[in-house]
Design an enzyme around this catalytic site. Structure first.
Site, mmCIF file in Angstrom:
data_model
loop_
_atom_site.group_PDB
_atom_site.id
_atom_site.type_symbol
_atom_site.label_atom_id
_atom_site.label_comp_id
_atom_site.label_asym_id
_atom_site.label_seq_id
_atom_site.Cartn_x
_atom_site.Cartn_y
_atom_site.Cartn_z
ATOM 1 N N ASN A 177 -16.502 -6.556 -5.299
ATOM 2 C CA ASN A 177 -16.259 -5.432 -5.652
ATOM 3 C C ASN A 177 -15.605 -4.941 -6.888
ATOM 4 O OD1 ASN A 177 -14.747 -2.565 -5.220
ATOM 5 N ND2 ASN A 177 -17.050 -2.082 -5.197
ATOM 6 N N THR B 257 -11.875 0.800 -8.234
ATOM 7 C CA THR B 257 -10.636 0.120 -8.613
ATOM 8 C C THR B 257 -11.025 -1.052 -9.554
ATOM 9 O OG1 THR B 257 -10.758 -0.303 -6.197
ATOM 10 C CG2 THR B 257 -9.668 -1.907 -7.352
ATOM 11 N N GLY C 110 -12.472 0.323 2.785
ATOM 12 C CA GLY C 110 -12.652 -1.224 2.522
ATOM 13 C C GLY C 110 -11.902 -2.175 1.936
ATOM 14 N N ASP C 111 -12.110 -3.327 2.099
ATOM 15 C CA ASP C 111 -11.172 -4.383 1.275
ATOM 16 C C ASP C 111 -12.291 -5.620 1.251
ATOM 17 O OD1 ASP C 111 -8.315 -5.034 0.136
ATOM 18 O OD2 ASP C 111 -8.825 -6.652 1.596
ATOM 19 N N SER D 111 -10.378 7.103 -3.369
ATOM 20 C CA SER D 111 -10.538 7.518 -1.697
ATOM 21 C C SER D 111 -9.915 8.590 -1.423
ATOM 22 C CB SER D 111 -9.870 6.274 -0.824
ATOM 23 O OG SER D 111 -10.788 5.304 -0.604
ATOM 24 N N GLN E 261 0.829 -1.166 0.108
ATOM 25 C CA GLN E 261 -0.018 0.036 -0.103
ATOM 26 C C GLN E 261 0.940 1.219 -0.103
ATOM 27 O OE1 GLN E 261 -3.651 -0.683 0.196
ATOM 28 N NE2 GLN E 261 -3.604 1.347 -0.402
ATOM 29 N N LYS F 201 -2.949 -0.646 6.565
ATOM 30 C CA LYS F 201 -3.888 -1.559 6.200
ATOM 31 C C LYS F 201 -4.450 -2.238 7.646
ATOM 32 C CE LYS F 201 -5.883 -3.688 2.757
ATOM 33 N NZ LYS F 201 -6.163 -3.272 1.475
#
Ligand code: NDP
Length: 444
Positions: free
Chosen positions: A239, A208, A164-165, A376, A110, A125
């Site tokens: 997603n 994404t 989110g993830d 984001s 990340q 994360k």
């Protein structure tokens, strides 16, 4: 042993039993060889040792009560990895496979991904080994409230902004945000991926998946190619997968297969995405139901078989290590030309080599899936400016960010003599800015 090998050796010794973290660090640091050769001062400043060590790791207990009154305890994590270029930013994952190693691999990736976006966000994360599958809305709410009751003291709109993830979508972000607000009394942009009625951004949900396709489209465009008429495999049915499929279809591609964690669907006439959305987004059901509803579609138990289907483009969008060497070889044998990573680290190190040696264009996750976090950051900008941009405005910014990332990683690869290696290019382009910011801020 050279500098990079020594850092990796130390990392493996000090962090045993963390295979995902070792894998990500190995991929990243090996790509940084040419940079470290050009900058011997990094070794003197122990820059890589500091880069691979999180600034802070928080681990906590998450107790919650199910609908029958039984008490459960899960593990919660937040890794605040690097804040050199901005507040920690990165998603929360709720999945039984979550542990310290998984969160650290995601956090390390990340840092560079966020740097690549060109926006002022550091890397972090978090998540939990909680399994949202089969839980009622009330159970999910109670879990999210308990999780946030500890997490809230570590995050803030200017310090750490989770999102989110896997397993954390709009519903979970809503419950988490509600509890944060209740505990602090502040309605601020402390989480992204919020609903549109309470500070979210248009196009964040799509970002994404759309971003992945925008980058793949650009990689095709510079080769005089395009999505029109291409056969595409998309793994996952969440997603990222759903919106990658949507954008690829809108550009004229035929997506023929998708999967969830039980098995894959193959629809040679082309996936009917409205049916997938109904099953996964509305009913929260299993993808196998698709084959019951669509004539001519097949369902196969198990995921790996998806990679045996001939395709031009593979977009792995589910989870880490979905494509190992054998699947990569099969894809290559069947003529895959482009592989774009929508998920984080979906291809093993051996799988990446197979694609690169075969001359397929390989777009690594930290670049190819950066559209989510970039949007984001656009949500954060709208929150602090009390602004609300149109879908078209956000989507246009997203597209231009993805094209910029593609150009930056391609030029970094060229500048450092590894022209065809976009994995190294992405690592180098992301790392340069972080290294510069860390150097400027002294030994911290
Ligand atoms: P979701 O939870 O929405 O969807 C994940 C999908 O992958 C689901 O269909 C799930 O199946 C499937 N899946 C999960 N684990 C496995 C597994 N072990 N084997 C097979 N299938 C699996 O997550 P997202 O779409 O948000 O995330 C997908 C990937 O993209 C992750 O790697 C995430 O880190 C990455 N990513 C996500 C971003 C975002 O904005 N959401 C941003 C950048 C990266 P099932 O339906 O059965 O649960």
């Amino acid at each position: 042993m050279n500098y990079i090998e020594r850092v990796l050796e130390k990392l493996r010794t000090e962090n045993p039993n963390e295979p995902e973290y070792h894998q990500a660090a190995t991929e990243i640091l090996n790509g940084l060889k040419p940079v470290c050769e050009r900058h011997p001062e990094y070794e003197k400043a122990a820059l890589l040792e500091r880069f691979v060590e999180p600034e802070r790791t928080v681990e906590f207990r998450v107790p919650w009560v199910d609908d029958r009154g039984a008490v459960h305890v899960n593990k919660g994590y937040r890794v605040q990895f690097n804040s050199a270029i901005g507040p920690y930013k990165g998603g929360l994952r709720f999945h039984p496979s979550v542990n310290r190693s998984v969160i650290k691999f995601l956090g390390l990736e990340q840092i560079l991904k966020n740097s690549l976006t060109g926006l002022p966000i550091g890397g972090g994360k978090g998540g939990s080994n909680f399994d949202p599958k089969g839980k009622s809305d009330n159970e999910i709410m109670r879990f999210c409230q308990s999780f946030m009751t500890e997490l809230y003291r570590h995050i803030g709109q200017d310090t750490d902004v989770p999102a989110g993830d896997i397993g954390v979508g709009g519903r979970e972000i809503g419950f988490l945000f509600g509890q944060y607000k209740r505990l602090t009394g502040e309605h601020v942009g402390v989480l992204t991926g919020r609903g549109l009625s309470y500070g979210g951004s248009l196009a964040r949900k799509e970002a994404t998946g759309y971003g992945l396709v925008y980058m793949t489209e650009e990689a095709m465009r510079v080769r005089g190619d395009g999505f029109k008429g291409k056969t595409v495999l998309v793994s996952g049915a969440g997603n990222v997968a759903i919106y990658a499929c949507e954008k690829a279809q809108s550009l004229g591609a035929k997506v023929v297969a998708m999967y969830d964690s039980n098995g894959y669907i193959y629809d040679k006439a082309g996936i009917k995405l409205d049916i997938v959305k109904q099953i996964k987004e509305v009913e929260r059901g299993r993808i196998s139901v698709y084959a019951e509803r669509v004539k001519g579609a097949e369902y196969h138990e198990g995921c790996r078989g998806i990679w045996n289907i001939p395709c031009d483009v593979a977009l792995p969008c589910a989870t880490q290590n979905e494509i190992e060497a054998e699947s990569a070889k099969t894809l290559v044998k069947n003529g895959v030309k482009y592989v774009g990573e929508g998920a984080n680290m979906p291809t093993t190190l051996e799988g990446i080599s197979v694609f690169q040696n075969a001359g397929a264009v390989f777009l690594p996750a930290k670049a190819a899936n950066a559209g989510g976090v970039a949007t984001s950051a656009l949500e954060m900008a709208q929150s602090s400016g009390r602004l609300f941009w149109s879908f078209e405005e956000v989507d246009a910014k997203l597209k231009s960010i993805m094209i910029n990332i593609f150009n930056n990683m391609s030029s970094a690869a060229k500048e450092y003599g590894v022209e065809k290696d976009l994995v190294a290019g992405a690592n180098i382009a992301g790392f340069k800015k972080v290294a510069e910011a860390m150097t400027a801020q002294g030994i911290v």
